[in-house]
Design a protein around this motif. Structure first.
Motif, PDB file in Angstrom:
ATOM      1  N   LEU A   5       0.751  -1.108  -0.157  1.00 49.95           N
ATOM      2  CA  LEU A   5      -0.021   0.138   0.008  1.00 49.95           C
ATOM      3  C   LEU A   5       0.940   1.275   0.049  1.00 49.95           C
ATOM      4  CD1 LEU A   5      -2.796  -0.981   2.556  1.00 49.95           C
ATOM      5  CD2 LEU A   5      -2.873  -0.698  -0.071  1.00 49.95           C
ATOM      6  N   VAL A   6       1.717   1.127   0.915  1.00 53.62           N
ATOM      7  CA  VAL A   6       3.003   2.373   0.572  1.00 53.62           C
ATOM      8  C   VAL A   6       3.560   2.592  -0.820  1.00 53.62           C
ATOM      9  CG1 VAL A   6       5.033   3.174   1.640  1.00 53.62           C
ATOM     10  CG2 VAL A   6       3.211   2.098   3.146  1.00 53.62           C
ATOM     11  N   LEU A   7       3.910   1.519  -1.261  1.00 51.99           N
ATOM     12  CA  LEU A   7       4.337   1.555  -2.702  1.00 51.99           C
ATOM     13  C   LEU A   7       3.357   2.113  -3.650  1.00 51.99           C
ATOM     14  CD1 LEU A   7       6.438  -1.646  -2.960  1.00 51.99           C
ATOM     15  CD2 LEU A   7       7.499   0.598  -2.806  1.00 51.99           C
ATOM     16  N   LEU A  35       5.177   1.241  -9.386  1.00 56.48           N
ATOM     17  CA  LEU A  35       3.867   0.531  -9.740  1.00 56.48           C
ATOM     18  C   LEU A  35       4.260  -0.890  -9.989  1.00 56.48           C
ATOM     19  CD1 LEU A  35       0.920   1.272  -9.385  1.00 56.48           C
ATOM     20  CD2 LEU A  35       0.829   1.499 -11.507  1.00 56.48           C
ATOM     21  N   VAL A  36       5.262  -1.028 -10.910  1.00 59.69           N
ATOM     22  CA  VAL A  36       5.464  -2.384 -11.442  1.00 59.69           C
ATOM     23  C   VAL A  36       6.181  -3.046 -10.433  1.00 59.69           C
ATOM     24  CG1 VAL A  36       6.884  -3.564 -12.835  1.00 59.69           C
ATOM     25  CG2 VAL A  36       5.665  -1.791 -13.787  1.00 59.69           C
ATOM     26  N   VAL A  37       7.017  -2.529  -9.567  1.00 61.80           N
ATOM     27  CA  VAL A  37       7.752  -3.216  -8.371  1.00 61.80           C
ATOM     28  C   VAL A  37       6.568  -3.524  -7.158  1.00 61.80           C
ATOM     29  CG1 VAL A  37       9.129  -2.530  -6.256  1.00 61.80           C
ATOM     30  CG2 VAL A  37      10.062  -2.235  -8.796  1.00 61.80           C
ATOM     31  N   ALA A  38       5.788  -2.795  -7.119  1.00 67.14           N
ATOM     32  CA  ALA A  38       4.680  -3.004  -6.320  1.00 67.14           C
ATOM     33  C   ALA A  38       3.859  -4.210  -6.752  1.00 67.14           C
ATOM     34  CB  ALA A  38       3.713  -1.988  -6.108  1.00 67.14           C
ATOM     35  N   TYR A  41       5.941  -7.513  -6.231  1.00 63.17           N
ATOM     36  CA  TYR A  41       6.057  -7.708  -4.850  1.00 63.17           C
ATOM     37  C   TYR A  41       4.638  -8.487  -4.328  1.00 63.17           C
ATOM     38  CZ  TYR A  41       5.528  -7.080   0.156  1.00 63.17           C
ATOM     39  OH  TYR A  41       5.512  -7.321   1.542  1.00 63.17           O
ATOM     40  N   LEU A  42       3.720  -7.949  -5.037  1.00 60.70           N
ATOM     41  CA  LEU A  42       2.413  -8.560  -4.533  1.00 60.70           C
ATOM     42  C   LEU A  42       2.307  -9.949  -5.187  1.00 60.70           C
ATOM     43  CD1 LEU A  42      -0.296  -8.115  -3.085  1.00 60.70           C
ATOM     44  CD2 LEU A  42      -1.268  -7.359  -5.226  1.00 60.70           C
ATOM     45  N   LEU A  43       2.922 -10.048  -6.345  1.00 65.26           N
ATOM     46  CA  LEU A  43       2.588 -11.616  -7.076  1.00 65.26           C
ATOM     47  C   LEU A  43       3.459 -12.278  -6.277  1.00 65.26           C
ATOM     48  CD1 LEU A  43       1.839 -13.124  -9.616  1.00 65.26           C
ATOM     49  CD2 LEU A  43       3.907 -12.334 -10.789  1.00 65.26           C
ATOM     50  N   VAL A  44       4.796 -11.967  -5.918  1.00 63.27           N
ATOM     51  CA  VAL A  44       5.681 -12.960  -5.385  1.00 63.27           C
ATOM     52  C   VAL A  44       5.184 -13.416  -3.897  1.00 63.27           C
ATOM     53  CG1 VAL A  44       8.160 -13.144  -4.249  1.00 63.27           C
ATOM     54  CG2 VAL A  44       7.657 -11.986  -6.569  1.00 63.27           C
TER      55      VAL A  44
END
Length: 56
Positions: A5-7, A35-38, A41-44
């Motif tokens: 959520l912070v990202l 946004l892509v990194v977030a 992160y959610l996928l992993v």
């Protein structure tokens, strides 16, 4: 989930500021990268949870 959520909030703020302020177009690209990194992160994190749950 808090980190995601912070990202997401940082990405949204960077994209908005970059598109509104003249000459700050690079902030849009940085916001998209965040946004892509977030998303990654959610996928992993969701893949790790599904593997941990199926190991029972």
């Amino acid at each position: 989930m808090t980190l995601f959520l912070v990202l997401l909030a940082c990405a949204a703020a960077l994209i908005i500021v970059g598109s509104v302020v003249d000459g700050m177009l690079y902030l849009v690209s940085v916001g998209v990268i965040v946004l892509v990194v977030a998303g990654v992160y959610l996928l992993v994190r969701s893949m790790a949870r599904s593997r941990r749950g199926s190991a029972d």
